[in-house]
Scaffold this motif. Structure first.
Motif, PDB file in Angstrom:
ATOM      1  N   PHE A 140      70.438  37.406  16.947  1.00 42.08           N
ATOM      2  CA  PHE A 140      71.313  36.954  15.875  1.00 42.08           C
ATOM      3  C   PHE A 140      71.677  38.138  15.004  1.00 42.08           C
ATOM      4  CE2 PHE A 140      68.039  36.031  12.345  1.00 42.08           C
ATOM      5  CZ  PHE A 140      67.002  36.681  12.990  1.00 42.08           C
ATOM      6  N   THR A 141      72.773  37.986  14.274  1.00 39.95           N
ATOM      7  CA  THR A 141      73.267  39.167  13.548  1.00 39.95           C
ATOM      8  C   THR A 141      72.497  39.420  12.249  1.00 39.95           C
ATOM      9  OG1 THR A 141      75.024  38.023  12.310  1.00 39.95           O
ATOM     10  CG2 THR A 141      75.578  38.777  14.528  1.00 39.95           C
ATOM     11  N   PHE A 142      71.794  38.404  11.735  1.00 36.73           N
ATOM     12  CA  PHE A 142      70.975  38.567  10.526  1.00 36.73           C
ATOM     13  C   PHE A 142      69.622  39.131  10.961  1.00 36.73           C
ATOM     14  CE2 PHE A 142      68.075  37.050   7.183  1.00 36.73           C
ATOM     15  CZ  PHE A 142      68.784  37.329   6.031  1.00 36.73           C
ATOM     16  N   CYS A 143      69.641  40.351  11.438  1.00 33.72           N
ATOM     17  CA  CYS A 143      68.482  40.896  12.127  1.00 33.72           C
ATOM     18  C   CYS A 143      68.551  42.398  11.900  1.00 33.72           C
ATOM     19  CB  CYS A 143      68.622  40.557  13.616  1.00 33.72           C
ATOM     20  SG  CYS A 143      67.406  41.239  14.719  1.00 33.72           S
ATOM     21  N   PRO A 144      67.643  42.958  11.120  1.00 32.55           N
ATOM     22  CA  PRO A 144      67.833  44.348  10.729  1.00 32.55           C
ATOM     23  C   PRO A 144      67.512  45.351  11.815  1.00 32.55           C
ATOM     24  CG  PRO A 144      65.781  43.532   9.839  1.00 32.55           C
ATOM     25  CD  PRO A 144      66.423  42.379  10.561  1.00 32.55           C
ATOM     26  N   VAL A 158      65.757  44.565  15.647  1.00 32.57           N
ATOM     27  CA  VAL A 158      65.633  44.333  17.090  1.00 32.57           C
ATOM     28  C   VAL A 158      67.001  44.165  17.747  1.00 32.57           C
ATOM     29  CG1 VAL A 158      64.759  42.740  18.839  1.00 32.57           C
ATOM     30  CG2 VAL A 158      63.330  43.360  16.893  1.00 32.57           C
ATOM     31  N   PRO A 208      70.236  44.952  16.615  1.00 30.26           N
ATOM     32  CA  PRO A 208      71.076  46.160  16.673  1.00 30.26           C
ATOM     33  C   PRO A 208      70.513  47.229  17.614  1.00 30.26           C
ATOM     34  CG  PRO A 208      70.196  45.846  14.438  1.00 30.26           C
ATOM     35  CD  PRO A 208      69.859  44.620  15.229  1.00 30.26           C
ATOM     36  N   GLN A 222      82.279  35.937  13.433  1.00 34.73           N
ATOM     37  CA  GLN A 222      81.200  36.830  13.021  1.00 34.73           C
ATOM     38  C   GLN A 222      80.726  37.668  14.216  1.00 34.73           C
ATOM     39  OE1 GLN A 222      79.774  38.124  10.561  1.00 34.73           O
ATOM     40  NE2 GLN A 222      77.709  38.693  11.206  1.00 34.73           N
ATOM     41  N   TYR A 277      80.826  41.731  14.519  1.00 33.55           N
ATOM     42  CA  TYR A 277      79.547  42.417  14.743  1.00 33.55           C
ATOM     43  C   TYR A 277      79.583  43.216  16.055  1.00 33.55           C
ATOM     44  CZ  TYR A 277      74.445  42.948  14.652  1.00 33.55           C
ATOM     45  OH  TYR A 277      73.182  43.451  14.608  1.00 33.55           O
ATOM     46  N   THR A 305      65.336  32.863   8.674  1.00 31.47           N
ATOM     47  CA  THR A 305      65.316  33.835   9.762  1.00 31.47           C
ATOM     48  C   THR A 305      65.027  33.053  11.039  1.00 31.47           C
ATOM     49  OG1 THR A 305      64.287  35.856  10.596  1.00 31.47           O
ATOM     50  CG2 THR A 305      62.889  34.387   9.300  1.00 31.47           C
ATOM     51  N   VAL A 306      65.193  33.700  12.168  1.00 39.24           N
ATOM     52  CA  VAL A 306      64.941  33.023  13.436  1.00 39.24           C
ATOM     53  C   VAL A 306      63.984  33.877  14.267  1.00 39.24           C
ATOM     54  CG1 VAL A 306      65.963  31.930  15.465  1.00 39.24           C
ATOM     55  CG2 VAL A 306      67.298  32.079  13.354  1.00 39.24           C
ATOM     56  N   ASP A 307      62.795  33.343  14.491  1.00 41.89           N
ATOM     57  CA  ASP A 307      61.870  33.998  15.419  1.00 41.89           C
ATOM     58  C   ASP A 307      62.475  33.860  16.817  1.00 41.89           C
ATOM     59  OD1 ASP A 307      60.266  34.047  13.196  1.00 41.89           O
ATOM     60  OD2 ASP A 307      58.802  32.605  13.942  1.00 41.89           O
ATOM     61  N   HIS A 308      62.433  34.918  17.595  1.00 40.98           N
ATOM     62  CA  HIS A 308      63.015  34.769  18.944  1.00 40.98           C
ATOM     63  C   HIS A 308      62.458  35.783  19.934  1.00 40.98           C
ATOM     64  CE1 HIS A 308      65.722  38.302  18.758  1.00 40.98           C
ATOM     65  NE2 HIS A 308      65.690  38.078  17.469  1.00 40.98           N
ATOM     66  N   LYS A 315      78.879  47.104  11.480  1.00 39.90           N
ATOM     67  CA  LYS A 315      79.880  46.478  10.611  1.00 39.90           C
ATOM     68  C   LYS A 315      79.752  44.958  10.754  1.00 39.90           C
ATOM     69  CE  LYS A 315      83.788  47.633  12.041  1.00 39.90           C
ATOM     70  NZ  LYS A 315      85.123  47.708  12.615  1.00 39.90           N
ATOM     71  N   PRO A 364      74.923  41.023   8.266  1.00 43.61           N
ATOM     72  CA  PRO A 364      74.635  40.406   6.972  1.00 43.61           C
ATOM     73  C   PRO A 364      73.405  40.988   6.285  1.00 43.61           C
ATOM     74  CG  PRO A 364      74.237  38.850   8.772  1.00 43.61           C
ATOM     75  CD  PRO A 364      74.671  40.135   9.398  1.00 43.61           C
ATOM     76  N   ALA A 365      72.709  41.904   6.957  1.00 41.02           N
ATOM     77  CA  ALA A 365      71.498  42.474   6.363  1.00 41.02           C
ATOM     78  C   ALA A 365      71.195  43.828   6.987  1.00 41.02           C
ATOM     79  CB  ALA A 365      70.308  41.540   6.575  1.00 41.02           C
ATOM     80  N   VAL A 390      58.044  38.169  21.168  1.00 38.51           N
ATOM     81  CA  VAL A 390      58.750  37.366  20.166  1.00 38.51           C
ATOM     82  C   VAL A 390      58.810  38.130  18.847  1.00 38.51           C
ATOM     83  CG1 VAL A 390      58.739  35.223  18.815  1.00 38.51           C
ATOM     84  CG2 VAL A 390      58.082  35.187  21.240  1.00 38.51           C
ATOM     85  N   MET A 391      60.040  38.290  18.323  1.00 38.71           N
ATOM     86  CA  MET A 391      60.236  38.960  17.047  1.00 38.71           C
ATOM     87  C   MET A 391      60.113  37.931  15.931  1.00 38.71           C
ATOM     88  SD  MET A 391      62.248  39.672  14.264  1.00 38.71           S
ATOM     89  CE  MET A 391      63.930  39.128  14.531  1.00 38.71           C
ATOM     90  N   ARG A 392      59.250  38.240  14.983  1.00 35.65           N
ATOM     91  CA  ARG A 392      59.115  37.376  13.809  1.00 35.65           C
ATOM     92  C   ARG A 392      59.303  38.212  12.562  1.00 35.65           C
ATOM     93  NH1 ARG A 392      55.360  35.466  17.198  1.00 35.65           N
ATOM     94  NH2 ARG A 392      55.456  33.249  17.651  1.00 35.65           N
TER      95      ARG A 392
END
Ligand SMILES: [Cu+2]
Lengths: 193, 149
Positions: free
Chosen positions: A66-70, A72, A74, A110, A114, A154-157, B42, B45-46, B83-85
């Protein structure tokens, strides 16, 4: 050797949901069958409908995020962009798909914005929550929405890239954090078939 | 950077020697090293920022402020079984006395949510770090690209 490797990989993949909490009986049943991949109905960043059938005929690298992910997501997209560049013309023989596990925020618009930062061959897929949930389930991708106090979430994934052959059979994952040369070698092997 | 807090200790010592004012315990500044923010795509959101904090006495990073985003939070991240948390550290981050605490990729980070500037290499993000005891620290954090094309 190959079947052993497949077994180990299947075990690894099922270990991911196992490690997570909230494992329901339904998940347990899904884990019993080692099949990865299946039907989905999603839309791409240009609003076009995409199903699993559109991926047949070419090998596929698919990953969920997901794009709200600082970090992993990107990082994976940056690595994938590098791999596609290094593959040269062969990169056109591959489907590369990024599926959102956060369709509420990741609209096609979005995703388009992105993904404009990365290789243009990477397709972004999203849909309704029911549709992305179904896709994640078919690909045995663990994900869970977790509220952050103050309104956001946030989304754990699961963060691996899953590789499939041209017939849609699961081959192996590229683990997150494995050396980039290894990922490139895996994609080259996938293209050789 | 380690010497940053020394002048303040010195001032404290002088004040103590002069006995001019009632004893006010001024906590020494927390040393901040190696701060950087990850360039974000670009439309992201964070974004994430990283740095190493060393407190003279046991302290706690309690909040982060920035005019460059809707808000900033203290987060932790983990990878477990692939799994990323990510979680918000609502209590903040403990800083044991004299011990360098690194916020780094794959672990604790400052999450800049709703960026108002483009988080591209060369930009900088003003951050104010607030602590339980030590005075706030304002820094200008450079944005750096990672990996790259
Ligand atoms: Cu975060």
């Amino acid at each position: 050797m190959r079947s052993l490797r497949k077994f180990v990989l299947a075990a690894l993949i099922s270990a991911a949901p196992l490690a997570a909490c909230d494992r329901t009986a339904e998940h347990a049943k899904a884990n019993a069958s080692a099949k990865v991949g299946g039907p989905f109905q999603l839309v791409d960043q240009n609003g076009r409908a995409v199903t699993e059938k559109d991926l047949l005929g070419k090998p596929t690298a698919i990953f969920f995020g997901f794009t709200f992910c600082p970090e992993v997501c990107p990082t994976t997209l940056t690595e994938m962009t590098g791999w596609l560049r290094d593959l040269g013309p062969d990169a056109d023989k591959l489907n590369v798909v990024f599926v959102s596990v956060d369709p509420e925020r990741d609209t096609p618009e979005q995703l388009k914005l992105y993904l404009s930062n990365f290789d243009h061959r990477i397709r972004g897929l999203t849909g309704t929550t029911a549709q992305t949930d179904a896709a994640a389930k078919a690909y045995r991708v663990y994900h869970r929405k977790v509220p952050i106090e103050g309104g956001e979430y946030t989304v754990d994934h699961s963060s691996a890239v899953y590789l499939f052959d041209a017939k849609g059979q699961f081959v192996e994952p590229i683990g997150y954090g494995s050396p980039p040369e290894r990922g490139l070698a895996q994609l080259k092997a996938l293209l050789k078939g | 950077m380690k010497t940053l807090f020394l002048p303040i200790l010195a001032i404290g010592a002088l004040a103590g020697a002069a006995q001019a004012a009632p004893p006010v315990r001024v906590a020494a500044k927390v040393a901040v090293e190696g701060a950087w923010c990850r360039a974000a795509p670009k439309g992201a959101p964070a974004g994430g920022c990283y740095l190493t904090l060393t407190a003279v006495a046991a302290d706690q990073l309690v909040s982060v402020e920035t005019p460059a985003a809707a808000r900033a939070e203290i987060h932790t991240m983990s990878m477990d079984g692939g799994v990323m948390r990510m979680r918000k550290l609502s209590e903040g981050l403990a800083l044991p006395a004299g011990q360098a605490v690194a916020l780094k990729p794959g672990a604790e980070h400052l999450m800049v949510i709703g960026p108002k500037i483009d988080l591209v290499a060369g930009a900088s993000v003003p951050l104010t770090l607030r602590f339980k005891f030590a005075p706030p620290v304002a820094i200008n954090v450079p944005v750096k690209a990672v990996g790259g094309k």
